[in-house]
Design an enzyme around this catalytic site. Structure first.
Site, PDB file in Angstrom:
ATOM      1  N   ILE A 117      26.943 -21.240  14.766  1.00  0.00           N
ATOM      2  CA  ILE A 117      26.249 -21.103  13.480  1.00  0.00           C
ATOM      3  C   ILE A 117      26.698 -22.250  12.584  1.00  0.00           C
ATOM      4  CG2 ILE A 117      26.093 -19.671  11.398  1.00  0.00           C
ATOM      5  CD1 ILE A 117      26.449 -17.212  13.270  1.00  0.00           C
ATOM      6  N   HIS A 144      14.927 -23.781  19.983  1.00  0.00           N
ATOM      7  CA  HIS A 144      15.231 -22.398  20.330  1.00  0.00           C
ATOM      8  C   HIS A 144      14.234 -21.932  21.389  1.00  0.00           C
ATOM      9  CE1 HIS A 144      16.922 -18.432  19.787  1.00  0.00           C
ATOM     10  NE2 HIS A 144      15.693 -17.942  19.738  1.00  0.00           N
TER      11      HIS A 144
END
Ligand code: GAR
Length: 212
Positions: free
Chosen positions: A112, A129
């Site tokens: 993250i 993604h």
């Protein structure tokens, strides 16, 4: 059975003006097939860019060997060596700036990111993604799509923002889910499309920045 894919926007790199050579820093945690796809797109002359540095966080990651084979300088920044996400991101920013990177390409970066990184490269941090966002954020996106029983999934290139797998979308490719698909077979087909749309998304982001 045919497994047609659909890419949007329906553009090739040749159709996107690329007046400047982009300086890329790539962040990766895994095998590095996206790093290689971007490097090949550059070598073939389709994407006008240079990869200044690869930063990876897993000591044994396959991406390190790929970088070596491709002649890309690789720097290990092991997240376990940092007290916080922000501390890791400060080291990343320093390494990227030292290497002369202007764009941050998260090619399978399984960490993250914080405002420390995002604010250092405004509108220049891109992520890929393996789903059609906003569906199936987070880890196991391919497995999530299979479990949900959807018939089409895909991949997305988008601007990174503080929320995981969010942020404005640059390009997507749809990939049909076929009877008998496993996470491995489906991910392999999704990755074929990732390798198409990531160079495209990078060129599109650069074009948008010039148009602002
Ligand atoms: C890619 O499928 C990418 O979409 C995914 O990691 C894989 C890395 O493959 N990223 C994420 O799941 C981010 N949330 P690679 O190492 O072969 O490029």
């Amino acid at each position: 059975m045919s497994a047609a894919s659909l890419i949007s926007p329906p553009l090739t790199l040749a159709e996107i003006p690329q007046p400047q050579i982009l300086s890329l820093g790539v962040l990766a945690s895994g095998s590095g097939s996206n790093l290689e796809a971007i490097a090949q797109s550059i070598r073939g002359g389709a994407l006008k860019a240079r990869i200044q540095v690869l930063i990876y966080n897993q000591p044994g990651a396959g991406v390190k060997d790929r970088a070596e084979r491709l002649g890309i300088p690789a720097v290990l920044l092991n997240h376990r060596d940092y007290a916080s996400r922000a501390d890791l991101d400060r080291a990343i920013v320093e390494t990227l700036k030292q290497a002369g990177a202007d764009w941050v390409i998260m090619a399978g970066w399984m960490r993250i990111v914080t405002p420390v990184l995002l604010d250092a490269f405004p509108r220049r941090v891109l992520n890929i993604h393996p789903s059609l966002l906003p569906s199936f954020r987070g880890v196991g996106a391919v497995e999530q799509a299979l479990s949900a029983g959807v018939k089409v999934t895909g991949c997305t290139v988008h601007y990174a923002v503080p929320d995981v797998d969010s942020g404005p979308i640059l390009a997507q490719a749809a990939v049909p889910i076929l009877p008998g698909d496993t996470p491995e077979s489906l991910h392999a087909r999704v990755q074929v499309q990732e390798h198409q749309i990531f160079p495209l998304g990078i060129a599109l982001a650069a074009q948008r920045e010039r148009d602002i």
